[in-house]
Design an enzyme around this catalytic site. Structure first.
Site, PDB file in Angstrom:
ATOM      1  N   ILE A  20      40.063-130.012  68.684  1.00 43.84           N
ATOM      2  CA  ILE A  20      39.458-129.252  67.596  1.00 43.84           C
ATOM      3  C   ILE A  20      39.224-130.148  66.386  1.00 43.84           C
ATOM      4  O   ILE A  20      38.197-130.046  65.711  1.00 43.84           O
ATOM      5  CB  ILE A  20      40.348-128.048  67.236  1.00 43.84           C
ATOM      6  CG1 ILE A  20      40.231-126.968  68.328  1.00 43.84           C
ATOM      7  CG2 ILE A  20      39.981-127.484  65.874  1.00 43.84           C
ATOM      8  CD1 ILE A  20      41.196-125.821  68.168  1.00 43.84           C
ATOM      9  N   ASP A  64      52.226-140.978  61.702  1.00 45.05           N
ATOM     10  CA  ASP A  64      53.115-140.045  62.387  1.00 45.05           C
ATOM     11  C   ASP A  64      53.643-139.073  61.336  1.00 45.05           C
ATOM     12  O   ASP A  64      54.430-139.468  60.466  1.00 45.05           O
ATOM     13  CB  ASP A  64      54.259-140.811  63.044  1.00 45.05           C
ATOM     14  CG  ASP A  64      55.236-139.915  63.788  1.00 45.05           C
ATOM     15  OD1 ASP A  64      55.092-138.671  63.708  1.00 45.05           O
ATOM     16  OD2 ASP A  64      56.154-140.442  64.445  1.00 45.05           O
ATOM     17  N   TYR A 155      53.232-118.069  75.049  1.00 46.53           N
ATOM     18  CA  TYR A 155      53.071-118.867  73.831  1.00 46.53           C
ATOM     19  C   TYR A 155      54.417-119.266  73.239  1.00 46.53           C
ATOM     20  O   TYR A 155      54.497-120.156  72.402  1.00 46.53           O
ATOM     21  CB  TYR A 155      52.232-118.105  72.821  1.00 46.53           C
ATOM     22  CG  TYR A 155      51.556-118.974  71.786  1.00 46.53           C
ATOM     23  CD1 TYR A 155      50.822-120.102  72.163  1.00 46.53           C
ATOM     24  CD2 TYR A 155      51.633-118.674  70.431  1.00 46.53           C
ATOM     25  CE1 TYR A 155      50.196-120.898  71.218  1.00 46.53           C
ATOM     26  CE2 TYR A 155      51.000-119.452  69.484  1.00 46.53           C
ATOM     27  CZ  TYR A 155      50.283-120.576  69.878  1.00 46.53           C
ATOM     28  OH  TYR A 155      49.670-121.361  68.935  1.00 46.53           O
ATOM     29  N   LYS A 162      53.684-120.535  64.264  1.00 51.52           N
ATOM     30  CA  LYS A 162      52.363-120.319  63.669  1.00 51.52           C
ATOM     31  C   LYS A 162      52.404-119.207  62.622  1.00 51.52           C
ATOM     32  O   LYS A 162      51.657-119.245  61.634  1.00 51.52           O
ATOM     33  CB  LYS A 162      51.337-119.981  64.759  1.00 51.52           C
ATOM     34  CG  LYS A 162      50.982-121.146  65.667  1.00 51.52           C
ATOM     35  CD  LYS A 162      50.244-122.249  64.936  1.00 51.52           C
ATOM     36  CE  LYS A 162      49.696-123.281  65.915  1.00 51.52           C
ATOM     37  NZ  LYS A 162      49.016-124.404  65.228  1.00 51.52           N
TER      38      LYS A 162
END
Length: 254
Positions: A20, A64, A155, A162
């Site tokens: 994405i 990182d 998930y 999230k």
């Protein structure tokens, strides 16, 4: 139209041509933004090298997000090169396979903390370093998913993580708004990325989206890129703190 001409955009999370973040980077580049592209390690660099001629980054940096010294070096390089930053994309998520595939109730403390640190708090760390460089305002973007709001099979721990990321987005938007820094979480529908391949029975999510989304079709990384680019443009300067769905409307279907 070069609506982002002269803007400097930090891109994190490109892993390969299906990422994405790659779709977003292309859309920002097409609008005139100069890109700072990061990669996490040498193996990742090998995957993204074929994409670099397309993106033509002004800076290519190893970063990182789990390492504060690495983040500091990245932002020091941006400061030295440009003295400012206008856009920062956080397109990073990670959870151990057992925690992603297993039950949330069985998640280890270490696994939960690692997923939260890399997938959520790293956005805070990026925002903290970006704030002083966004002297004339700017846009911070992270990537979420519908599993933050509703239970999505397989998930796992990433759902709660999230959800925390979306809440963090709102708090950052409120705190940074007086400085004209806008903060958004973009929530794409299922996209066949390397990260998505780690979700068990991901094909069922794809099939469900095609069958039940109002538009009856899948999105792709360019759809996400175009929507994200809009949020960075002046036409969206009065929008902040949103969860911006790019999912063919699947989020409205029960």
């Amino acid at each position: 139209m070069k609506t982002l001409e002269g803007r400097i955009a930090l891109i994190t999370g490109i892993a390969n041509e299906n990422s994405i973040a790659y779709g977003v980077a292309r859309s920002l580049k097409a609008r005139g933004a100069q890109l700072v592209v990061t990669y996490v390690n040498d193996r990742t660099l090998d995957f993204i090298k074929p994409l670099l001629p397309d993106l033509d980054p002004a800076l290519l940096l190893k970063c990182d997000v789990a390492d504060d010294a690495s983040l500091d070096a990245t932002f020091a390089a941006i400061t030295d090169k440009f003295g400012k930053l206008d856009i920062a994309l956080h397109s990073i998520a990670f959870a151990q396979k057992d925690d992603l595939h297993g039950r949330v109730v069985d998640t280890s403390r270490e696994g939960f903390m690692q997923a939260m640190d890399i997938s959520c708090h790293s956005f805070v760390r990026i925002a903290h370093r970006a704030e002083p460089l966004m002297k004339d305002g700017g846009t911070l973007i992270t990537m979420s998913y519908y599993g933050a709001e509703k239970v999505v099979p397989n998930y796992g721990v990433m759902g709660p993580v999230k959800a925390a990321l979306e809440s963090t987005t709102r708090y950052l938007a409120n705190e940074l708004g007086p400085k004209k820094i806008r903060v958004h979480a973009v929530s794409p529908g299922p996209v066949q990325t390397r990260a998505a391949s780690g979700i068990r029975e991901f094909g069922l999510l794809i099939e469900n989206s095609i069958q039940h989304a109002p538009l009856r079709e899948l999105i792709d990384i360019d759809d996400v890129g175009e929507a994200t680019a809009f949020l960075c443009e002046d036409g969206a300067k009065r929008i902040t703190g949103s969860v911006f769905y790019v999912d063919g409307g699947i989020n409205i279907v029960s």
